[in-house]
Design an enzyme around this catalytic site. Sequence first.
Site, short mmCIF file in Angstrom:
data_model
loop_
_atom_site.label_atom_id
_atom_site.label_comp_id
_atom_site.label_asym_id
_atom_site.label_seq_id
_atom_site.Cartn_x
_atom_site.Cartn_y
_atom_site.Cartn_z
N CYS A 11 0.91 -1.15 0.03
CA CYS A 11 -0.15 -0.08 -0.04
C CYS A 11 0.90 1.34 0.11
CB CYS A 11 -0.85 -0.04 1.22
SG CYS A 11 -0.25 0.14 2.89
N HIS A 14 -2.63 1.25 7.05
CA HIS A 14 -3.05 1.11 5.59
C HIS A 14 -3.07 2.70 5.20
CE1 HIS A 14 -4.35 -0.83 2.06
NE2 HIS A 14 -5.25 -0.16 2.03
N HIS A 62 -5.79 1.84 -4.24
CA HIS A 62 -4.78 1.26 -3.28
C HIS A 62 -4.34 -0.02 -3.77
CE1 HIS A 62 -8.10 -0.99 -0.57
NE2 HIS A 62 -8.52 -1.00 -2.04
#
Length: 375
Positions: free
Chosen positions: A290, A338, A350
Amino acid sequence: MGSGVRGLTTTAMAVACAAVILSVSAPGVVHAAPTPPSPTSTPVPVPTSTPAPAPVPAPGGTPASNADLEVIRQKLETLYHDAAVATDAYNLAEERTEQQSTQIVGLAREIVEGKARLDELKERAGAAARSQYRGGGLPDGAQLVLSDDPQDFLEGAGRVRQGAKAAKGMLAEMRRTQEDLEQYARDAAAQWKKLEANREAKAKAKKKVEKQIAAAEKLESELAKEEKQRLAKLERQAAREAQTAWLDSGVLADTGDTASARGEAAVEYATAQIGKAYEWGAEGPKTFDCSGLTSQAWAAAGQGIPRTSQEQWRQLDRVAVEAMRPGDLIIYNSDASHVAMYVGDGAMIHAPRPGRTVTIAGAGSMPILGVVRPG
């Protein structure tokens, strides 16, 4: 939204087959999160272990109920979340290891140059001593006093003062050079200790990542095909419900649609990566995690940012969710484990987790910690 960014978002939506971007998001991204640890210089902390996965019906047995699958879904989220935290710890340890290695190389160069300088000063001091010896061992001043020529004495007096000053300056420089060398050596020793500590943290984090991913994959592998399909449906439903609730809050009423030039370039880069596989610790060009995706997108836009989602949250300028614009980074989970890039119209791009690809999803499909703006 500006026409450039709107075009990028439309392209991304088409590539991802996400025609209803505001109500459907990619499944399988972690939600739950513990309280974040305070950032430290060294060593990098490694997450604690996760409870063993819930039991799964044996193949050929009674199919799992939706309630059982919901428990499994939540367990998978926890496992992949812990893997994401460990990945961040790994990435941070790797980044610090590279920085410390660079510092050690720089210190080694300083030590080599310092030793060469000290050798030169010692040679000059030795030459001065030999010159004095050849003069009969008498100081230059004494030799001038004994001179029969007064004019030589007057002319030489200035040279004596200059020579004494030069000798004093040379000795002071030798002392400073020696002190610098000693400091370089101490700094290098300290950096070696940090380097070793972060190598250990990196190895522990790697082991943690692999353990969590293996447990998640094992849990999923024990499901029958029909159960996997129902599990995927539950994941999509959970993401859709979260996105709908987020949109219903009216959060998008005042969001900006116009990206900066660099923000637009970052969105363009991220959009071009759609479909590429997630791989923990990767930052392209073929696979990403990510924060690898977001850091490389902004690097492509000409703006360097921290490597990990936690450091991006800690170091970059924060903006209100209501004020975010395309190119901003959305940080998720209470421990900043994240990160995604906002692309406008309530959507983000993402790299979700192992087994998934870079995709476009609803920006509110996971719990938002906050928004940061590079540059």
